[in-house]
Design a protein around this motif. Sequence first.
Motif, PDB file in Angstrom:
ATOM      1  N   ALA A  85       1.310  -1.395  -0.299  1.00 51.99           N
ATOM      2  CA  ALA A  85      -0.486  -0.017  -0.091  1.00 51.99           C
ATOM      3  C   ALA A  85       1.001   1.468  -0.364  1.00 51.99           C
ATOM      4  O   ALA A  85       0.356   1.594  -0.548  1.00 51.99           O
ATOM      5  CB  ALA A  85      -0.329   0.083   1.300  1.00 51.99           C
ATOM      6  N   GLY A  86       1.913   0.733   0.580  1.00 52.44           N
ATOM      7  CA  GLY A  86       2.788   2.227   1.069  1.00 52.44           C
ATOM      8  C   GLY A  86       3.813   1.977   1.091  1.00 52.44           C
ATOM      9  O   GLY A  86       4.841   3.878   1.327  1.00 52.44           O
ATOM     10  N   GLY A  87       4.626   1.335   0.630  1.00 55.76           N
ATOM     11  CA  GLY A  87       6.732   0.835   0.915  1.00 55.76           C
ATOM     12  C   GLY A  87       6.395   0.602   2.024  1.00 55.76           C
ATOM     13  O   GLY A  87       5.649   0.480   2.756  1.00 55.76           O
ATOM     14  N   ILE A  88       8.185  -0.188   2.337  1.00 56.66           N
ATOM     15  CA  ILE A  88       8.537  -0.806   3.823  1.00 56.66           C
ATOM     16  C   ILE A  88       8.450  -0.014   4.726  1.00 56.66           C
ATOM     17  O   ILE A  88       8.194   0.152   6.277  1.00 56.66           O
ATOM     18  CB  ILE A  88       9.582  -0.848   3.445  1.00 56.66           C
ATOM     19  CG1 ILE A  88      10.355  -1.983   4.417  1.00 56.66           C
ATOM     20  CG2 ILE A  88      10.805   0.236   3.298  1.00 56.66           C
ATOM     21  CD1 ILE A  88       8.940  -3.560   4.476  1.00 56.66           C
ATOM     22  N   GLY A  89       8.544   1.252   4.612  1.00 53.59           N
ATOM     23  CA  GLY A  89       8.131   2.487   5.398  1.00 53.59           C
ATOM     24  C   GLY A  89       6.913   2.770   6.095  1.00 53.59           C
ATOM     25  O   GLY A  89       7.302   3.132   7.354  1.00 53.59           O
ATOM     26  N   GLY A 224      12.830   9.694   7.941  1.00 55.96           N
ATOM     27  CA  GLY A 224      12.835  10.739   7.888  1.00 55.96           C
ATOM     28  C   GLY A 224      14.370  10.724   6.660  1.00 55.96           C
ATOM     29  O   GLY A 224      14.828  11.848   6.634  1.00 55.96           O
ATOM     30  N   VAL A 225      14.693  10.118   6.374  1.00 51.27           N
ATOM     31  CA  VAL A 225      15.511   9.048   5.942  1.00 51.27           C
ATOM     32  C   VAL A 225      15.726   8.277   4.795  1.00 51.27           C
ATOM     33  O   VAL A 225      15.644   8.592   3.589  1.00 51.27           O
ATOM     34  CB  VAL A 225      16.846   9.201   6.667  1.00 51.27           C
ATOM     35  CG1 VAL A 225      18.273   8.532   6.027  1.00 51.27           C
ATOM     36  CG2 VAL A 225      17.575   9.807   7.789  1.00 51.27           C
ATOM     37  N   HIS A 226      15.259   7.069   4.577  1.00 59.06           N
ATOM     38  CA  HIS A 226      14.728   6.314   4.064  1.00 59.06           C
ATOM     39  C   HIS A 226      12.842   6.475   3.605  1.00 59.06           C
ATOM     40  O   HIS A 226      13.195   6.051   2.658  1.00 59.06           O
ATOM     41  CB  HIS A 226      15.191   5.243   4.296  1.00 59.06           C
ATOM     42  CG  HIS A 226      16.828   4.766   4.808  1.00 59.06           C
ATOM     43  ND1 HIS A 226      17.548   4.223   5.911  1.00 59.06           N
ATOM     44  CD2 HIS A 226      17.755   4.869   4.060  1.00 59.06           C
ATOM     45  CE1 HIS A 226      18.331   4.184   5.919  1.00 59.06           C
ATOM     46  NE2 HIS A 226      18.835   4.440   4.506  1.00 59.06           N
ATOM     47  N   TYR A 227      12.987   7.418   4.516  1.00 60.13           N
ATOM     48  CA  TYR A 227      10.871   7.706   3.852  1.00 60.13           C
ATOM     49  C   TYR A 227      10.520   8.230   4.551  1.00 60.13           C
ATOM     50  O   TYR A 227      10.951   9.007   6.304  1.00 60.13           O
ATOM     51  CB  TYR A 227      10.336   6.392   3.992  1.00 60.13           C
ATOM     52  CG  TYR A 227      10.341   5.504   5.500  1.00 60.13           C
ATOM     53  CD1 TYR A 227       9.263   5.775   6.700  1.00 60.13           C
ATOM     54  CD2 TYR A 227      11.358   4.784   5.804  1.00 60.13           C
ATOM     55  CE1 TYR A 227       9.168   5.612   7.690  1.00 60.13           C
ATOM     56  CE2 TYR A 227      11.084   4.346   7.435  1.00 60.13           C
ATOM     57  CZ  TYR A 227      10.278   5.074   8.597  1.00 60.13           C
ATOM     58  OH  TYR A 227       9.944   4.350   9.516  1.00 60.13           O
ATOM     59  N   GLU A 228       9.320   8.720   4.225  1.00 61.18           N
ATOM     60  CA  GLU A 228       8.458   9.942   4.965  1.00 61.18           C
ATOM     61  C   GLU A 228       7.247   9.494   6.054  1.00 61.18           C
ATOM     62  O   GLU A 228       7.239   8.458   5.818  1.00 61.18           O
ATOM     63  CB  GLU A 228       7.669  10.840   3.952  1.00 61.18           C
ATOM     64  CG  GLU A 228       8.226  11.526   2.801  1.00 61.18           C
ATOM     65  CD  GLU A 228       8.019  12.888   2.021  1.00 61.18           C
ATOM     66  OE1 GLU A 228       6.887  12.466   2.370  1.00 61.18           O
ATOM     67  OE2 GLU A 228       8.937  12.889   0.685  1.00 61.18           O
ATOM     68  N   PHE A 229       7.607   9.790   6.852  1.00 68.77           N
ATOM     69  CA  PHE A 229       6.831   9.609   8.292  1.00 68.77           C
ATOM     70  C   PHE A 229       5.409   9.895   7.178  1.00 68.77           C
ATOM     71  O   PHE A 229       5.080  11.021   7.978  1.00 68.77           O
ATOM     72  CB  PHE A 229       6.631  10.910   9.279  1.00 68.77           C
ATOM     73  CG  PHE A 229       6.346   8.878  11.035  1.00 68.77           C
ATOM     74  CD1 PHE A 229       7.363   8.502  11.054  1.00 68.77           C
ATOM     75  CD2 PHE A 229       5.634   9.789  11.192  1.00 68.77           C
ATOM     76  CE1 PHE A 229       6.409   8.016  12.366  1.00 68.77           C
ATOM     77  CE2 PHE A 229       5.139   9.057  12.152  1.00 68.77           C
ATOM     78  CZ  PHE A 229       5.242   8.377  13.188  1.00 68.77           C
ATOM     79  N   GLN A 230       4.402   8.739   7.185  1.00 67.02           N
ATOM     80  CA  GLN A 230       3.334   9.371   6.847  1.00 67.02           C
ATOM     81  C   GLN A 230       2.024   8.301   7.500  1.00 67.02           C
ATOM     82  O   GLN A 230       2.440   7.207   7.471  1.00 67.02           O
ATOM     83  CB  GLN A 230       2.876   8.989   5.219  1.00 67.02           C
ATOM     84  CG  GLN A 230       1.447  10.113   4.546  1.00 67.02           C
ATOM     85  CD  GLN A 230       1.436   9.877   3.663  1.00 67.02           C
ATOM     86  OE1 GLN A 230       2.646   9.845   2.350  1.00 67.02           O
ATOM     87  NE2 GLN A 230       1.098  10.459   2.227  1.00 67.02           N
ATOM     88  N   VAL A 231       0.836   8.519   7.820  1.00 68.42           N
ATOM     89  CA  VAL A 231       0.586   7.650   8.860  1.00 68.42           C
ATOM     90  C   VAL A 231      -1.485   7.618   8.122  1.00 68.42           C
ATOM     91  O   VAL A 231      -1.768   8.625   7.724  1.00 68.42           O
ATOM     92  CB  VAL A 231      -0.117   7.903  10.306  1.00 68.42           C
ATOM     93  CG1 VAL A 231      -0.766   7.558  10.835  1.00 68.42           C
ATOM     94  CG2 VAL A 231       1.017   8.259  11.134  1.00 68.42           C
ATOM     95  N   THR A 232      -1.904   6.339   7.904  1.00 69.01           N
ATOM     96  CA  THR A 232      -2.978   6.345   6.888  1.00 69.01           C
ATOM     97  C   THR A 232      -3.556   4.940   7.924  1.00 69.01           C
ATOM     98  O   THR A 232      -3.931   4.334   8.554  1.00 69.01           O
ATOM     99  CB  THR A 232      -3.126   6.009   5.863  1.00 69.01           C
ATOM    100  OG1 THR A 232      -2.095   4.165   6.105  1.00 69.01           O
ATOM    101  CG2 THR A 232      -2.101   6.847   4.749  1.00 69.01           C
ATOM    102  N   GLY A 233      -5.311   5.722   7.938  1.00 59.67           N
ATOM    103  CA  GLY A 233      -6.486   4.561   8.899  1.00 59.67           C
ATOM    104  C   GLY A 233      -6.502   3.128   8.546  1.00 59.67           C
ATOM    105  O   GLY A 233      -6.600   2.804   9.049  1.00 59.67           O
ATOM    106  N   THR A 234      -5.537   3.466   7.066  1.00 60.99           N
ATOM    107  CA  THR A 234      -5.836   1.728   6.703  1.00 60.99           C
ATOM    108  C   THR A 234      -4.576   0.669   7.399  1.00 60.99           C
ATOM    109  O   THR A 234      -4.105  -0.472   7.523  1.00 60.99           O
ATOM    110  CB  THR A 234      -5.497   1.261   4.769  1.00 60.99           C
ATOM    111  OG1 THR A 234      -6.896   2.183   4.606  1.00 60.99           O
ATOM    112  CG2 THR A 234      -5.017  -0.519   4.432  1.00 60.99           C
TER     113      THR A 234
END
Length: 428
Positions: A85-89, A224-234
């Motif tokens: 859904a959104g990458g390993i991050g 913050g280095v390898h991925y953006e901190f993004q939170v989703t309900g899913t």
Amino acid sequence: MAKAVLDIQDKPSNGKLLTLSLQHMFAMFGATILVPQLVGLSPAIALLTSGIATIVFILVTGFKVPAYLGSSFAFIIPIQVATQAGGIGSAMIGSLFVSLVYALVSLLIWRTGHRWIMRLLPPVVVGPVIMVIGLALAPTAVGMASTIQVDGESTYSFLHFSAAIVTLAAAVICIIFFKGLVSLMPVLIGIVTGYLYSAAIGIIDFSPVREADWFALPDFIVPGVHYEFQVTGTLLAVMVPIAIVTISEHIGHQLVLGRITDRNFIKDPGLHRSILGDGLGTFFSGLVGGPPKTTYGENIGVLALTKVFSIHVIFGAAVLAIVFSFLGKLMALIATIPQAVLGGISILLFGIIASSGLRMLVEHGIDFDKQRNLVIASVILVTGIGGAAIEISETFKIEGMALAAILGVLLNLLLPGKPEGNEAGEIE
């Protein structure tokens, strides 16, 4: 209860410490490195974080609980879904939120006692959810064991399937026909046997091992280095509900450890501290790119067999795991393990996971003549294995194992005739 050879606070000589610690490290090694290979993470980072998580757990529990923390199988499908859904991050963020659930549960137990959690998570809920974990992974295991990728398509290969059969056979032989430590390390022995067979039939490419450095940093994945901190309900819906299962598993392990060592870890150092230690281990693991952690039954088995309960030995195993994670050639060698070998051992492991859920139902005397129990188990199994989903919007979707766990808890709370005694999983 047999007398301990070394009790929890006893420290062996340096030579014995090294030997006994290596024994524990090898007991958890196969399963700990299998999980990251199934979800696309680095085996080295899984090994590193298992050592760090174990040390954190030991510190939080005041050097009183001899438990080793390794990669959790319960999160394999959630990590795969989150990654798609959104990458390993996304999976790593999910791990951090799982650890937050552990912290909140720990706080509640500290303030209110532990009885409520077993009322919330009785065996009739947890058993079927554990079965879902194993059975939902069955197609993955069979596919890995019998197919290879040719021009982007999965193609059946008997040659590779034979490697899976040899791996599975070796592990089964260890469990059935051997005693002692050999019977406690079927995963490691199965993988090694399958690997040697795979090398003999020529399906392994050793060039990555030759090219690897002797010492190498694990593949860290840092927010913050390898991925953006993004939170989703899913993301939260996929990962967080699995804590229902792993917390219950944790409680079970503490009870078993208590019986083996003649202690009551639920009271001292307290269930709230052991759950917090487990959660912090998962937090630090997710923070650098490792899979969620759980206490390992393999190492509990070693404790029961050897009667060596020394916390120093467990600590030593954690240190060794950290050291091994920086051995580049060893990690490169692990990366060359054929998918068929991993598939062969997964057939056994995932089956054991499913069977352990069934075992929980049997041991707690769950009566399926009671319609309440039948309804709860049936709904959990079909929604979990069938992959049922509730999609409210593009950013919020609950499916499969997570939905099954939530439905199980809700049905247990809402349906009349709540269980008592053993069926409720009561603990002292």
